[in-house]
Design a protein around this motif. Structure first.
Motif, PDB file in Angstrom:
ATOM      1  N   GLU A   1     -58.437  27.955  -6.933  1.00 48.06           N
ATOM      2  CA  GLU A   1     -58.164  26.954  -5.896  1.00 48.06           C
ATOM      3  C   GLU A   1     -58.569  25.561  -6.354  1.00 48.06           C
ATOM      4  O   GLU A   1     -57.860  24.579  -6.088  1.00 48.06           O
ATOM      5  N   VAL A   2     -59.696  25.465  -7.039  1.00 48.92           N
ATOM      6  CA  VAL A   2     -60.136  24.158  -7.552  1.00 48.92           C
ATOM      7  C   VAL A   2     -59.125  23.632  -8.563  1.00 48.92           C
ATOM      8  O   VAL A   2     -58.724  22.465  -8.525  1.00 48.92           O
ATOM      9  N   ALA A   3     -58.697  24.495  -9.504  1.00 50.31           N
ATOM     10  CA  ALA A   3     -57.738  24.066 -10.530  1.00 50.31           C
ATOM     11  C   ALA A   3     -56.402  23.683  -9.905  1.00 50.31           C
ATOM     12  O   ALA A   3     -55.783  22.679 -10.289  1.00 50.31           O
ATOM     13  N   ARG A   4     -55.949  24.457  -8.939  1.00 50.92           N
ATOM     14  CA  ARG A   4     -54.671  24.167  -8.284  1.00 50.92           C
ATOM     15  C   ARG A   4     -54.731  22.858  -7.505  1.00 50.92           C
ATOM     16  O   ARG A   4     -53.845  21.999  -7.636  1.00 50.92           O
ATOM     17  N   LEU A   5     -55.775  22.674  -6.690  1.00 53.31           N
ATOM     18  CA  LEU A   5     -55.866  21.463  -5.885  1.00 53.31           C
ATOM     19  C   LEU A   5     -56.056  20.240  -6.764  1.00 53.31           C
ATOM     20  O   LEU A   5     -55.462  19.178  -6.509  1.00 53.31           O
ATOM     21  N   ASP A   6     -56.857  20.379  -7.812  1.00 52.90           N
ATOM     22  CA  ASP A   6     -57.033  19.258  -8.733  1.00 52.90           C
ATOM     23  C   ASP A   6     -55.700  18.887  -9.381  1.00 52.90           C
ATOM     24  O   ASP A   6     -55.375  17.699  -9.538  1.00 52.90           O
TER      25      ASP A   6
ATOM     26  N   GLU B   1     -61.440  12.615  -4.394  1.00 50.85           N
ATOM     27  CA  GLU B   1     -61.321  13.824  -3.587  1.00 50.85           C
ATOM     28  C   GLU B   1     -61.628  13.524  -2.122  1.00 50.85           C
ATOM     29  O   GLU B   1     -62.592  12.820  -1.816  1.00 50.85           O
ATOM     30  N   ARG B   2     -60.801  14.075  -1.225  1.00 47.50           N
ATOM     31  CA  ARG B   2     -61.021  14.004   0.212  1.00 47.50           C
ATOM     32  C   ARG B   2     -60.838  15.399   0.797  1.00 47.50           C
ATOM     33  O   ARG B   2     -60.069  16.204   0.284  1.00 47.50           O
TER      34      ARG B   2
ATOM     35  N   MET C   1     -52.802  18.014   3.032  1.00 50.14           N
ATOM     36  CA  MET C   1     -51.687  17.150   2.661  1.00 50.14           C
ATOM     37  C   MET C   1     -50.754  17.861   1.674  1.00 50.14           C
ATOM     38  O   MET C   1     -49.518  17.785   1.799  1.00 50.14           O
ATOM     39  N   VAL C   2     -51.330  18.568   0.720  1.00 47.26           N
ATOM     40  CA  VAL C   2     -50.527  19.320  -0.251  1.00 47.26           C
ATOM     41  C   VAL C   2     -49.709  20.390   0.457  1.00 47.26           C
ATOM     42  O   VAL C   2     -48.492  20.522   0.234  1.00 47.26           O
TER      43      VAL C   2
ATOM     44  N   LEU D   1     -53.330   6.749  -0.183  1.00 48.12           N
ATOM     45  CA  LEU D   1     -53.310   5.985  -1.433  1.00 48.12           C
ATOM     46  C   LEU D   1     -54.103   4.688  -1.310  1.00 48.12           C
ATOM     47  O   LEU D   1     -54.663   4.196  -2.293  1.00 48.12           O
ATOM     48  N   LYS D   2     -54.154   4.139  -0.108  1.00 47.71           N
ATOM     49  CA  LYS D   2     -54.901   2.898   0.094  1.00 47.71           C
ATOM     50  C   LYS D   2     -56.401   3.082  -0.121  1.00 47.71           C
ATOM     51  O   LYS D   2     -57.127   2.104  -0.334  1.00 47.71           O
ATOM     52  N   GLU D   3     -56.858   4.320  -0.053  1.00 51.96           N
ATOM     53  CA  GLU D   3     -58.272   4.613  -0.292  1.00 51.96           C
ATOM     54  C   GLU D   3     -58.600   4.688  -1.776  1.00 51.96           C
ATOM     55  O   GLU D   3     -59.763   4.822  -2.153  1.00 51.96           O
TER      56      GLU D   3
END
Length: 505
Positions: A345-350, A361-362, A368-369, A424-426
Motif C-alpha cells: 500500500e505504501v509503494a502503491r500510494l507513493d 503526503e496528506r 483522491m486516488v 496542488l496549491k499546498e
C-alpha cells in the motif's frame, strides 16, 4: 540475419561463465545440452544489454555467436543444465515442473558488478518437459522480447531479452508456427517453486543449500542477520510488494502468476499471456487460460501474497531451526507475511502521488486516488493516456480539455479536478517542475496489445520484422515526448482490440 562466415572467422563469442548453480548437488538440475536447430538466423540482438554483460555484440552477431544463441554450439565455459522446481499452477500444486523448454547456459558477472543468468528458452526437450516439445514459437519469443524490454525501460525489475533467433523449423501448436529461441537474462531463475520442490520432498538439507544460495546471490545482508532465513523471507516479501505495486501503477497484467513464475530476486519473470490494460477495470483478464479470472489485474496483490505464503510454508523447517519450535516458526512466518499489505500500500500510494504530481503526503491522498480510479472505471478511461494527459493539466487549466475528453461524465471529472488543484496549491513546486516530474512517472508509450499482436503477426506470417523493430524503438523510450509517434499512444479502436493473449506452450 546472421552474418557471413568471413565475419564468423574474425569473431568468437566469449561469455566468461562462472556457473555457481552447477556446483550445487545434482538433484537441483539435470545436465544436458540444448538441442540443435536446422537453420539458425539472428532476428534481434540487444547490443546495449550485451555491453552491460561485458560481451562484444559483434561476437554475438557472428555465425559462431548465433550458433550459441540457437543452441547449436556450447560456448566455452558453459555447463548447460535444466533447473528443477515445483509450483502451484492456478492454485493446484504440481510437485515437479522444472525447465521443460529452457537451458541455463551459465552465469556471469556484468560490468555493473552484478551476477546474471544466461538462459535459452525454446532450446529443446529436457527431463522436465512432461510430454512437451521443448520448443518456442516465434510470436511468443518476440512478445517476451518486446514486453520485457518495455518493462526495463519503464523502470520495473525484470528479466531481459538478449537475443532472438529463428530456428528454420516449425513448431506445432493449434497450427504449425515458425520456431525461435529467446536468450533470456535474469539476476537468477530461482523461484518460489524452487523452494517448494525441496519442501515437498522433505529435503531440508536441499532447502538449506538453496536458501543459502539465494541469500548469497540476492540478499547478502541476510547472512549477517540474527535469523538469516527469516531475513531472506522478509527480503523477498519486500521486493515483491514493491514489484506488484509497479505493475498496478502501469496497468500491467502478468497473466500467469503461478508460484513457479514468482522470482526470488524480485524480478518480473515469464512473459506468457501478459498484457497492458487500456480502459481501467480491475476485473480485466487477457490470458486465454485464465478462465476464472484468478490472475485478473485487480487480483494481483492478493495472489502475490498467496504465493509468498507458499514460500513461507516451504521455509518453515529452516525457520523452525532458527526459532526453536514449530509454533515459533509459524509466528515468525505470519509476522513476515503481515508486512506485505502495508509495504504494498505504501509503494502503491507513493507511486500514485508521483503520477499526480504530489511531492508531500496528506491523509486524504488515498481517497483522491481512489476517486479518480473510480471515475476512470465508470468512464472506460484509458489508464495510460489519462495519467499522461494529466501532465499537461498540471501546467494549468488550459490543459484540462485534453483530459476531460477521455471522460463521458465530464462533470464527475471536473469535480475531482477542482479538488486536485486545491491539493496542488499546498505543494511548493512550480507547475513546470510538477509537469516534468509527472512525465517521468506517467509513460506516453506502453506496448499496447494491438500493436504487439500486429508486430507478431507480421513477423510470423510474412517474415516482416519492421513493425517489431519500430515498436521496440518506441517502447525503449517510454517517457519521452515524441509527437510524430502519436498513434502509438492511442488505445485500440474497436476493430483492433485484442481480448485474449496466449501462452507460448
Amino acid at each position: 540475419m546472421s552474418p557471413s562466415s568471413s565475419t564468423a572467422d574474425r569473431h568468437t563469442a566469449h561469455f566468461r561463465f562462472e556457473n555457481t548453480y552447477s556446483r550445487l548437488p545434482e538433484r537441483f538440475y539435470a545436465r544436458l545440452n540444448p538441442t540443435p536447430v536446422a537453420v539458425p538466423r539472428l532476428v534481434k540482438l540487444n547490443t546495449e544489454l550485451a555491453r552491460t554483460l561485458g560481451i562484444d555484440p559483434r561476437e554475438l552477431a557472428s555465425d559462431h555467436g548465433v550458433e550459441i544463441l540457437a543452441g547449436n554450439r556450447v560456448a566455452d565455459g558453459s555447463e548447460p543444465l535444466a533447473q528443477a522446481y515445483a509450483g502451484h499452477q492456478f492454485g493446484y500444486f504440481v510437485p515437479q515442473l522444472g525447465d521443460g523448454r529452457a537451458n541455463l547456459l551459465g552465469e556471469l558477472v556484468g560490468r555493473d558488478g552484478l551476477g546474471y543468468d544466461i538462459q535459452l528458452k525454446g532450446s529443446g526437450r529436457t527431463p522436465f518437459s512432461r510430454g512437451g516439445d521443448g520448443r518456442a514459437a516465434l510470436g511468443p519469443v518476440l512478445r517476451e522480447y518486446i514486453v520485457s524490454e518495455a518493462m526495463a525501460a519503464l523502470g520495473v525489475p525484470t528479466t531481459r531479452a538478449l537475443a532472438a533467433v529463428t530456428t528454420g523449423e516449425r513448431v506445432q501448436r493449434e497450427i504449425a508456427l515458425p520456431g525461435a529461441v529467446l536468450t533470456r537474462v535474469a539476476r537468477s531463475h530461482l523461484r518460489v517453486g524452487t523452494f517448494q520442490y525441496f519442501a515437498a520432498r522433505r529435503d531440508t538439507d536441499g532447502l538449506r543449500i538453496l536458501a543459502d544460495f539465494a541469500i548469497a546471490r540476492h540478499y547478502p545482508d541476510a547472512a549477517k542477520a540474527e535469523r538469516p532465513y527469516r531475513a531472506l523471507l522478509d527480503g523477498v516479501i519486500g521486493r515483491q510488494a514493491e514489484l506488484v505495486a509497479q505493475w498496478m501503477l502501469l496497468g500491467f497484467i502478468h497473466g500467469v502468476m503461478n508460484t513457479d513464475n514468482t522470482s526470488i530476486s524480485g524480478e518480473t519473470i515469464d512473459y506468457g499471456p501478459c498484457a497492458f490494460m487500456e480502459a481501467y477495470d480491475p476485473a480485466t483478464v487477457f490470458s486465454a487460460i485464465d478462465q476464472q479470472g484468478r490472475y485478473a489485474y485487480g487480483n494481483q496483490p492478493r495472489v502475490m501474497l498467496w504465493n509468498l505464503t507458499r514460500l513461507a510454508e516451504a521455509l518453515l523447517p529452516l525457520l523452525e531451526e532458527e526459532e526453536g519450535s514449530e509454533q515459533a516458526a509459524l509466528r515468525s512466518a505470519n509476522e513476515a507475511l503481515a508486512a506485505f499489505a502495508p509495504k504494498y500500500e505504501v509503494a502503491r500510494l507513493d507511486g500514485f502521488r508521483h503520477k499526480l504530481g504530489l511531492f508531500t503526503e496528506r491523509e486524504d491522498d488515498a481517497l483522491m486516488v481512489e476517486r479518480l480510479l473510480e471515475l476512470m472505471f465508470a468512464n472506460h478511461t484509458d489508464l495510460t493516456l489519462g495519467f499522461r494527459r494529466l501532465c499537461g493539466a498540471a501546467l494549468g487549466p488550459e490543459g484540462d480539455e485534453e483530459v476531460r475528453s477521455l471522460f463521458a461524465d465530464a462533470g464527475g471529472f471536473d469535480s475531482w479536478l477542482v479538488d486536485w488543484r486545491k491539493r496542488l496549491k499546498e505543494e511548493p513546486h512550480s507547475p513546470h517542475e510538477r509537469a516534468r516530474s509527472m512525465r517521468m512517472a506517467n509513460p506516453a508509450f506502453i506496448p499496447r496489445n494491438h500493436l504487439v499482436e500486429a508486430a507478431l503477426k507480421a513477423a510470423s506470417e510474412h517474415q516482416d520484422y519492421q513493425p517489431f523493430e519500430e515498436l521496440l524503438d518506441v517502447i525503449s523510450r517510454p517517457y519521452e515526448e515524441r509527437p510524430s509517434l502519436e498513434r502509438y499512444t492511442m488505445p485500440a479502436r474497436a476493430e483492433e482490440r485484442v481480448s485474449q493473449t496466449f501462452c507460448g506452450t
